[in-house]
Enzyme design. Structure first.
Site, PDB file in Angstrom:
ATOM      1  N   GLY B  28       0.831  -1.213   0.000  1.00 64.92           N
ATOM      2  CA  GLY B  28       0.000   0.000   0.000  1.00 64.92           C
ATOM      3  C   GLY B  28       0.856   1.248   0.000  1.00 64.92           C
ATOM      4  O   GLY B  28       1.713   1.423   0.871  1.00 64.92           O
ATOM      5  N   GLY B  30      -0.351   4.409   0.113  1.00 66.32           N
ATOM      6  CA  GLY B  30      -1.113   5.562   0.575  1.00 66.32           C
ATOM      7  C   GLY B  30      -0.272   6.351   1.563  1.00 66.32           C
ATOM      8  O   GLY B  30       0.950   6.242   1.591  1.00 66.32           O
ATOM      9  N   PHE B  31      -0.951   7.150   2.393  1.00 66.79           N
ATOM     10  CA  PHE B  31      -0.199   7.988   3.323  1.00 66.79           C
ATOM     11  C   PHE B  31       0.671   7.157   4.268  1.00 66.79           C
ATOM     12  O   PHE B  31       1.829   7.495   4.516  1.00 66.79           O
ATOM     13  CB  PHE B  31      -1.158   8.852   4.151  1.00 66.79           C
ATOM     14  CG  PHE B  31      -1.806   9.936   3.343  1.00 66.79           C
ATOM     15  CD1 PHE B  31      -3.154   9.867   3.012  1.00 66.79           C
ATOM     16  CD2 PHE B  31      -1.073  11.021   2.908  1.00 66.79           C
ATOM     17  CE1 PHE B  31      -3.748  10.860   2.253  1.00 66.79           C
ATOM     18  CE2 PHE B  31      -1.659  12.025   2.155  1.00 66.79           C
ATOM     19  CZ  PHE B  31      -3.002  11.941   1.827  1.00 66.79           C
ATOM     20  N   VAL B  96      -2.108  -7.596  -4.390  1.00 67.24           N
ATOM     21  CA  VAL B  96      -1.861  -8.619  -3.366  1.00 67.24           C
ATOM     22  C   VAL B  96      -3.160  -9.363  -3.089  1.00 67.24           C
ATOM     23  O   VAL B  96      -4.212  -8.744  -2.881  1.00 67.24           O
ATOM     24  CB  VAL B  96      -1.340  -7.967  -2.069  1.00 67.24           C
ATOM     25  CG1 VAL B  96      -1.246  -8.994  -0.949  1.00 67.24           C
ATOM     26  CG2 VAL B  96       0.007  -7.318  -2.313  1.00 67.24           C
ATOM     27  N   GLU B 187     -17.880  18.399   2.364  1.00 66.47           N
ATOM     28  CA  GLU B 187     -17.087  19.029   1.297  1.00 66.47           C
ATOM     29  C   GLU B 187     -17.701  18.756  -0.068  1.00 66.47           C
ATOM     30  O   GLU B 187     -17.776  19.645  -0.921  1.00 66.47           O
ATOM     31  CB  GLU B 187     -15.631  18.545   1.374  1.00 66.47           C
ATOM     32  CG  GLU B 187     -14.925  19.101   2.619  1.00 66.47           C
ATOM     33  CD  GLU B 187     -13.529  18.544   2.858  1.00 66.47           C
ATOM     34  OE1 GLU B 187     -13.206  17.469   2.332  1.00 66.47           O
ATOM     35  OE2 GLU B 187     -12.760  19.205   3.587  1.00 66.47           O
ATOM     36  N   ASP B 316      -5.840   3.029   7.739  1.00 65.81           N
ATOM     37  CA  ASP B 316      -7.272   2.763   7.816  1.00 65.81           C
ATOM     38  C   ASP B 316      -7.624   1.296   8.011  1.00 65.81           C
ATOM     39  O   ASP B 316      -8.784   0.988   8.313  1.00 65.81           O
ATOM     40  CB  ASP B 316      -7.959   3.253   6.522  1.00 65.81           C
ATOM     41  CG  ASP B 316      -7.974   4.767   6.409  1.00 65.81           C
ATOM     42  OD1 ASP B 316      -8.504   5.269   5.393  1.00 65.81           O
ATOM     43  OD2 ASP B 316      -7.459   5.452   7.316  1.00 65.81           O
ATOM     44  N   ALA B 332      -5.517  11.011   7.289  1.00 64.40           N
ATOM     45  CA  ALA B 332      -4.154  10.963   6.769  1.00 64.40           C
ATOM     46  C   ALA B 332      -3.069  11.146   7.844  1.00 64.40           C
ATOM     47  O   ALA B 332      -2.094  10.386   7.868  1.00 64.40           O
ATOM     48  CB  ALA B 332      -4.000  11.995   5.655  1.00 64.40           C
TER      49      ALA B 332
END
Lengths: 446, 446
Positions: B28, B30-31, B96, B187, B316, B332
């Site tokens: 992963g 991501g952040f 994966v 948002e 997450d 994040a």
């Protein structure tokens, strides 16, 4: 007063506004159709511009999206935004399937749109010279979806090569073949070479993208055959400096999933790109008028369809001869000037006058770029090449882009790209799992 | 010497370079995963970062792509470009499917990737609270493809409404429902309101986009429930000023192609957007460890998977309690700090030391924006709202974007958008023909 949409008085107002006004329908919001629509802005006509996309696409820079140089949003502008202030113009998102010239109606699925004057500007798509089965192995570049798909193929090829243990497959994955030595092919080949040899150069650990092969194939005797000889030669030299192998004078005889045959020679490649032939959209068939070999409608010097006083065919779907007697090329300036000419003819008709001037194309010149530092330009015999040519090429393309924001974004991107060699749109989007799996490999062995 | 790819000595050199080095695999990018990879840059570890995409996505701004505010390329950066100069790091594009903890291998299709240390940072996807059939009517927003699909749905809704003759259908088409009153929902609802009431306001002739309804639905007692009460209230007021209808305290009981049911009330809509629940990716299942109700792996205070001294789960897909005893949110900054913590633990292990500090999240605050001029921000009790809040929100997001070019592009776009009310990415791409055809309508009658 808050107006609810369902009872919205806007529609009633609009109906009143348009009552009794002659209706001009334009099919296609490319360069030709959009020029015509804008030229009809301050007239009493009710203009309906129909396109199957919501955006006008700046096609000359599509290859930059395909080679991860620019983003789609930088070369496309919503049609509604362009024509926002033209009160007399409606924009319709729809797919035209035919034209009923007797009833003077356009057919969009179940809908019918009536016209008093009609401009057909539906452009062209790729031609595979009768070998349509080649299309799945060598896709072309006409829409944003083509471009992002092409981008994905190119970037995925490097990703897969990084993990590939079989040297032969790795070589195939990092061999790119571009078929067609016109401006699109030359620009695409140059851009892939820059992508591989500069932007991606340090991004991989097991392969060296610098070693990728980019091969440009042209059946004719030279690349950029429509340009003067010295500029063709200059373009070929620039391509070779970038590391592109140029093959001219031999036609492609077959294309499959693993490469192409060039005469007797086999070139193995997993990424073949088509930039060779075009054929018209079915305008001639819809109007039941003669067409040339590429399907382009054969029309009068005044751009009217034969036998139809109120129908005009312009742009890539029309076959018009230039002053030299040769057919005009399918380039943006031709389409734009034809759009304006057709609009002038209609404006005269609206004033109950007859505008009989034949269409004369004013040729300001030809441009093609080879990578980030070299281009060739021919302005009526005045030739430019190299870096100066590239500056002129860049300035012209930025100028003709639509929208200040796009111009600014593209200028900044090219400037940044020029300084850093980076390419700013290197995203793989869409389905990445459907590509054929390379042979299993235990990274443990690395 | 020109090196050919198939015989490229690069691979042999690389193998030599990595021989004998302990291997850290991170799933992963991501952040969380990216933070961990960067923190392991100058170590003797061989880091392998696996992601099924080639880019790192700045998810907090994904709703801006979905509402035609930003382009995908502005919020995503190729992972290889980010880690280009980290010689000890390989980037693998792959999917994966499982983890063999006994053999200490990751499974990617037919491939196996061995690890000495493993960080699982595979993130989350949407949860429909057991009502998975809702997904096709109310898609969520997790990937760039989700975002461009959402953008297409929203823009197509207006295009279809423009041609729609049935007032009830037109009202449905121009009613947008956002389910979920957390930051994403708030948002998104604010951005759609701005799109409809500002950017598109003059683009249509038969409908008035200003009359569109945007409804934000939240089952809890207020929007932004994780924020202090005064900021929740401020956000709700800002939404209402933008013309968003806010419904709180009633859960959604059904969703179909024509709208939703909110308790006993029916809201007709052709565009429902899900921003409500998340569930973890299957990390816990792969590792065969306990998980919470959302599928997040229950891990130790040191972020290790229970029973696995060399496996860490972060971001997450991990359930970790904060100092207050409540689970840390899936945001994040949490993932980034966990990535760094896991990396520090591994670095200690590489030095044959033990790093036993439990993970402590340092909470710098929460931000959420409502349109272009108002945001709410909570910095440990210090509250900002309105225009000042929006400036801080903008600055923070630009700062945390990756890549100077992206920061510059987004700053320019927001500045331009602020001045002109325009939204710079209003393209409909992909298949536009598959949307259900509205009732036939003869535009002649208009």
């Amino acid at each position: 007063m808050k107006r609810t949409v369902d009872g919205c008085p806007i529609e009633a107002e609009r109906r009143k506004e348009l009552e009794g006004r002659p209706r001009v329908v334009i099919i296609g919001a490319g360069f030709g159709g959009l020029s015509a629509a804008k030229a009809l802005a301050h007239t009493k006509a009710h203009v309906i511009l129909i396109d199957r996309r919501n955006h006008h696409l700046f096609q000359p820079l599509l290859y930059q999206v395909a080679t991860a140089g620019l983003a789609p949003t930088q070369i496309a502008t919503p049609i509604r935004a362009i024509l926002r202030h033209q009160r007399n113009t409606d924009v319709v998102l729809g797919h035209v399937d035919g034209i009923d010239t007797a009833a003077q109606q356009i057919m969009l699925g179940e809908r019918r749109v009536a016209y008093d004057h009609l401009i057909v500007a539906t452009g062209a798509r790729h031609s595979y010279f009768g070998r349509d089965e080649w299309e799945r192995f060598a896709p072309g570049l006409k829409t944003l979806e083509d471009a992002t798909e092409q981008r994905k193929r190119i970037l995925l090829a490097f990703e897969r090569a990084e993990l590939e243990s079989d040297p032969a497959e790795r070589a195939r994955l990092t061999t790119f073949v571009v078929i067609g030595g016109g401006p699109t092919g030359v620009e695409t080949a140059g851009a892939i070479a820059e992508l591989a040899k500069k932007a991606l150069a340090k991004d991989y650990r097991r392969i060296n993208p610098h070693c990728a092969r980019i091969i440009l194939v042209e059946a004719g005797p030279c690349v950029l055959g429509a340009f003067p000889e010295d500029l063709s030669a200059s373009a070929q030299r620039s391509l070779e400096c970038l590391g592109v192998e140029v093959r001219t004078g031999v036609p492609v005889t077959s294309i499959d999933a693993y490469g192409i045959k060039l005469g007797a020679e086999r070139i193995d490649s997993r990424c073949v790109i088509w930039a060779a032939g075009v054929q018209s959209s079915p305008a001639a068939r819809w109007l039941n008028i003669p067409a040339d070999r590429a399907g382009r409608a054969t029309i009068g010097a005044d751009l009217r369809a034969p036998g139809h006083d109120n129908i005009y065919v312009i742009g890539d779907c029309a076959a018009v001869d230039g002053a030299s007697g040769k057919p005009l090329p399918g380039v943006a300036p031709v389409a734009k000037q034809q759009g304006v000419h057709a609009a002038e003819t209609i404006k005269a008709a609206l004033r109950r006058k007859r505008f009989t001037k034949p269409f004369r194309y004013v040729d300001f010149g030809n441009l093609a770029t080879v990578g980030r530092k070299a281009a060739v330009a021919n302005f009526n015999g005045f030739h430019l090449r190299g870096f100066i040519g590239w500056l002129v090429w860049s300035a012209a393309h930025v100028y003709f882009l639509i929208g200040f924001r796009n111009r600014l974004a593209v200028t900044i991107d090219w400037f940044w790209s020029y300084l850093t060699f980076e390419r700013g749109a290197r995203l793989i989007t869409g389905d990445v799992t459907a590509t054929a799996a390379p042979a299993a490999r235990d990274l443990e062995a690395a």
